[in-house]
Design a protein around this motif. Structure first.
Motif, mmCIF file in Angstrom:
data_model
loop_
_atom_site.group_PDB
_atom_site.id
_atom_site.type_symbol
_atom_site.label_atom_id
_atom_site.label_comp_id
_atom_site.label_asym_id
_atom_site.label_seq_id
_atom_site.Cartn_x
_atom_site.Cartn_y
_atom_site.Cartn_z
ATOM 1 N N ALA A 54 0.840 -1.060 0.027
ATOM 2 C CA ALA A 54 0.130 -0.127 0.073
ATOM 3 C C ALA A 54 0.566 1.250 -0.200
ATOM 4 O O ALA A 54 0.330 2.350 -0.307
ATOM 5 C CB ALA A 54 -0.772 -0.066 1.121
ATOM 6 N N SER A 55 2.262 1.182 0.395
ATOM 7 C CA SER A 55 3.002 2.321 0.494
ATOM 8 C C SER A 55 4.338 2.006 0.287
ATOM 9 O O SER A 55 4.694 0.766 0.161
ATOM 10 C CB SER A 55 2.838 2.957 1.947
ATOM 11 O OG SER A 55 3.255 1.978 2.861
ATOM 12 N N ALA A 56 5.251 2.825 -0.015
ATOM 13 C CA ALA A 56 6.723 2.443 -0.535
ATOM 14 C C ALA A 56 7.570 4.001 0.049
ATOM 15 O O ALA A 56 7.100 4.815 0.007
ATOM 16 C CB ALA A 56 6.783 2.374 -1.933
ATOM 17 N N ARG A 87 0.831 5.257 -1.771
ATOM 18 C CA ARG A 87 1.454 6.150 -0.741
ATOM 19 C C ARG A 87 3.054 6.055 -0.950
ATOM 20 O O ARG A 87 3.554 4.990 -0.648
ATOM 21 C CB ARG A 87 1.228 5.842 0.645
ATOM 22 C CG ARG A 87 1.902 6.854 1.666
ATOM 23 C CD ARG A 87 1.094 8.099 1.877
ATOM 24 N NE ARG A 87 1.750 8.991 2.701
ATOM 25 C CZ ARG A 87 2.680 9.773 2.451
ATOM 26 N NH1 ARG A 87 2.941 10.185 1.155
ATOM 27 N NH2 ARG A 87 3.027 10.605 3.339
ATOM 28 N N LEU A 88 3.623 7.007 -1.579
ATOM 29 C CA LEU A 88 5.131 6.946 -1.861
ATOM 30 C C LEU A 88 6.013 8.077 -1.307
ATOM 31 O O LEU A 88 5.463 9.172 -1.403
ATOM 32 C CB LEU A 88 5.167 6.984 -3.717
ATOM 33 C CG LEU A 88 4.485 6.199 -4.424
ATOM 34 C CD1 LEU A 88 4.671 6.327 -6.060
ATOM 35 C CD2 LEU A 88 4.750 4.605 -4.232
ATOM 36 N N VAL A 89 6.851 7.594 -0.778
ATOM 37 C CA VAL A 89 7.676 8.633 -0.073
ATOM 38 C C VAL A 89 9.321 8.575 -0.811
ATOM 39 O O VAL A 89 9.624 7.328 -0.743
ATOM 40 C CB VAL A 89 7.824 8.379 1.647
ATOM 41 C CG1 VAL A 89 9.144 9.401 1.965
ATOM 42 C CG2 VAL A 89 6.685 8.649 2.283
ATOM 43 N N SER A 109 2.063 10.905 -11.110
ATOM 44 C CA SER A 109 1.513 9.786 -11.392
ATOM 45 C C SER A 109 0.314 9.464 -10.650
ATOM 46 O O SER A 109 -0.349 8.550 -11.020
ATOM 47 C CB SER A 109 2.579 8.721 -10.550
ATOM 48 O OG SER A 109 2.557 8.932 -9.241
ATOM 49 N N GLY A 110 -0.127 10.506 -9.893
ATOM 50 C CA GLY A 110 -1.479 10.079 -9.246
ATOM 51 C C GLY A 110 -1.068 9.689 -7.742
ATOM 52 O O GLY A 110 -2.036 9.511 -6.926
ATOM 53 N N ALA A 111 0.033 9.639 -7.423
ATOM 54 C CA ALA A 111 0.447 8.917 -5.921
ATOM 55 C C ALA A 111 0.011 10.140 -4.965
ATOM 56 O O ALA A 111 -0.020 11.235 -4.955
ATOM 57 C CB ALA A 111 2.162 8.819 -5.857
ATOM 58 N N GLU A 112 -0.224 9.377 -3.641
ATOM 59 C CA GLU A 112 -0.109 10.375 -2.498
ATOM 60 C C GLU A 112 1.438 10.535 -1.946
ATOM 61 O O GLU A 112 1.886 9.717 -1.364
ATOM 62 C CB GLU A 112 -0.937 9.680 -1.469
ATOM 63 C CG GLU A 112 -2.527 9.401 -1.621
ATOM 64 C CD GLU A 112 -3.196 8.829 -0.783
ATOM 65 O OE1 GLU A 112 -2.458 8.154 0.187
ATOM 66 O OE2 GLU A 112 -4.326 8.781 -0.503
ATOM 67 N N TRP A 113 1.771 11.489 -2.499
ATOM 68 C CA TRP A 113 3.566 11.644 -2.484
ATOM 69 C C TRP A 113 3.872 12.382 -1.258
ATOM 70 O O TRP A 113 3.333 13.442 -0.956
ATOM 71 C CB TRP A 113 4.019 12.044 -3.777
ATOM 72 C CG TRP A 113 3.642 13.497 -4.200
ATOM 73 C CD1 TRP A 113 2.603 13.604 -5.008
ATOM 74 C CD2 TRP A 113 3.873 14.606 -3.849
ATOM 75 N NE1 TRP A 113 2.188 15.020 -5.207
ATOM 76 C CE2 TRP A 113 3.043 15.889 -4.372
ATOM 77 C CE3 TRP A 113 4.850 15.125 -3.024
ATOM 78 C CZ2 TRP A 113 3.035 17.093 -4.243
ATOM 79 C CZ3 TRP A 113 5.028 16.478 -2.943
ATOM 80 C CH2 TRP A 113 4.415 17.528 -3.514
ATOM 81 N N TYR A 169 1.442 14.586 5.820
ATOM 82 C CA TYR A 169 2.363 14.978 5.095
ATOM 83 C C TYR A 169 2.512 14.645 3.629
ATOM 84 O O TYR A 169 3.268 14.816 2.858
ATOM 85 C CB TYR A 169 3.829 14.110 5.528
ATOM 86 C CG TYR A 169 3.945 14.696 7.081
ATOM 87 C CD1 TYR A 169 4.749 16.047 7.340
ATOM 88 C CD2 TYR A 169 3.688 13.916 8.206
ATOM 89 C CE1 TYR A 169 4.920 16.294 8.390
ATOM 90 C CE2 TYR A 169 4.106 14.378 9.342
ATOM 91 C CZ TYR A 169 4.716 15.365 9.678
ATOM 92 O OH TYR A 169 4.692 15.797 10.909
ATOM 93 N N VAL A 170 1.156 14.203 3.270
ATOM 94 C CA VAL A 170 0.879 13.998 1.819
ATOM 95 C C VAL A 170 0.893 15.253 1.013
ATOM 96 O O VAL A 170 0.336 16.257 1.624
ATOM 97 C CB VAL A 170 -0.481 13.400 1.549
ATOM 98 C CG1 VAL A 170 -0.751 13.257 -0.009
ATOM 99 C CG2 VAL A 170 -0.491 12.073 2.116
ATOM 100 N N GLY A 171 1.701 15.297 -0.138
ATOM 101 C CA GLY A 171 1.878 16.515 -0.706
ATOM 102 C C GLY A 171 2.804 17.593 -0.359
ATOM 103 O O GLY A 171 2.824 18.687 -0.678
#
Length: 262
Positions: A54-56, A87-89, A109-113, A169-171
Motif C-alpha cells: 500500500a505504500s513505499a 502512498r510514495l515517499v 503519477s497520481g500518487a499520495e506523495w 504529510y501527503v503533498g
C-alpha cells in the motif's frame, strides 16, 4: 498494509525497515539480491515487488540526479499507483536539477506523495562512498569552498517512518539537514580524526578517484559533476524540517549514528 522499501540494505532503507518492523508493520525489503528481486533498471522486477503493498519508501541508486532517473521514477510510480501502492515517499537530493525532474515525474503519477530532500549523509563517511578512503587516513573531494549541513541517516529514517504513517504529510516537500554547516574537511576530521589528509581535487581527477573505488565510469562522471554542481553554495543553509516532524533537534555530528540497528 505492507510497505515496500527499495534499497533495503542502504544507509536509510535498512534503518527505515528496522523502525517499521519494530512497530510491527509489515515490510517488504527489496534489493537486486532479495526475493522478490528489485532492480530500478529492470522493469520486469517491479510488479512482484509492489504487489500487495500500500505504500513505499523509495531510494534510487546511484543518485536521483543522474540522467534518466526521472523517466524510471515516473514509470515506476505510475505502475505502483495502478497496482494499489499509492502512498510514495521519495528520498531526493537538495538543489539537484535532475532530482527535481524525478520528483515531478513522481508527483504526476497520481500518487499520495511526500518528498524528502536530503543534505549529504554523515554516514557517507562511515558506511558509504568515503568510508574506505577515510579509514585509510585521507579523503579526496571535488574542489569547492562552501559548507554543507550534513544530516544523519538515522534522522532521515525517523522522518521517513513518521511521514509514511501520517497522511498529514501527503503533498509535502521536506528539506532534511543537520543542525550545523561543516566543510567536508571539517567533517572528515571530526569523524576520522585530525590526522586525516584532506585532498581537494579537480573534477576530472575526482572521476578517477571514483572509478578506482569501483564505480562504473558513467556513474563516476555523473556523480563528480553533480557534486561540482551542488557544492556551489546553493545548499549552504540549515532547515528546521527534521525538528518540525520529530519534535526534537536534528542530530549533530557529535551524535553520529554509527550502527545500522539504531
Amino acid at each position: 498494509m505492507t510497505t515496500l522499501i527499495t534499497g533495503a540494505t542502504g544507509k536509510t532503507g535498512l534503518r527505515v525497515a528496522h523502525r517499521l518492523q519494530a512497530l510491527d508493520r509489515d515490510v517488504r525489503a527489496v534489493t537486486r539480491h532479495s526475493t522478490p528481486r528489485f532492480d530500478w533498471h529492470d522493469q520486469t522486477t517491479w510488479s512482484e515487488a509492489v504487489d500487495g503493498c500500500a505504500s513505499a519508501y523509495l531510494t534510487f541508486q546511484p543518485d536521483l540526479g543522474l540522467p534518466g532517473a526521472d523517466e524510471i521514477i515516473g514509470a515506476f510510480a505510475a505502475q505502483a499507483v495502478a497496482a494499489g501502492c499509492s502512498r510514495l515517499v521519495l528520498l531526493s537530493g537538495r538543489g539537484e536539477d535532475g532530482a527535481q525532474r524525478a520528483e515531478q515525474a513522481m508527483t504526476a503519477s497520481g500518487a499520495e506523495w511526500t518528498i524528502l530532500r536530503s543534505a549529504f549523509f554523515l554516514q557517507n563517511f562511515t558506511e558509504g562512498a568515503f568510508a574506505d578512503e577515510l579509514a585509510a587516513g585521507s579523503l579526496s573531494m571535488v574542489e569547492h569552498t562552501v559548507a554543507e549541513p550534513f544530516v544523519d541517516a538515522a534522522d532521515i529514517a525517523d522522518v521517513a517512518v513518521a511521514v509514511l504513517l501520517d497522511k498529514e504529510y501527503v503533498g509535502r516537500v521536506l528539506e532534511l539537514t543537520g543542525p550545523q554547516l561543516l566543510t567536508f574537511e571539517e567533517a572528515a576530521h571530526a569523524i576520522g580524526g585530525p590526522a586525516v589528509a584532506y585532498q581537494p581535487v579537480p573534477t576530472e581527477d575526482y572521476i578517477a578517484v571514483l572509478t578506482a573505488a569501483g564505480l562504473p565510469a558513467a556513474d563516476a562522471a555523473g556523480l563528480a559533476y553533480l557534486f561540482e554542481e551542488v557544492l556551489d553554495g546553493r545548499n549552504a543553509y540549515v532547515t528546521g524540517d527534521v525538528e518540525s516532524v520529530l519534535g526534537r533537534a536534528a542530530r549533530s555530528i557529535d551524535d553520529l549514528d554509527r550502527g545500522e540497528q539504531s
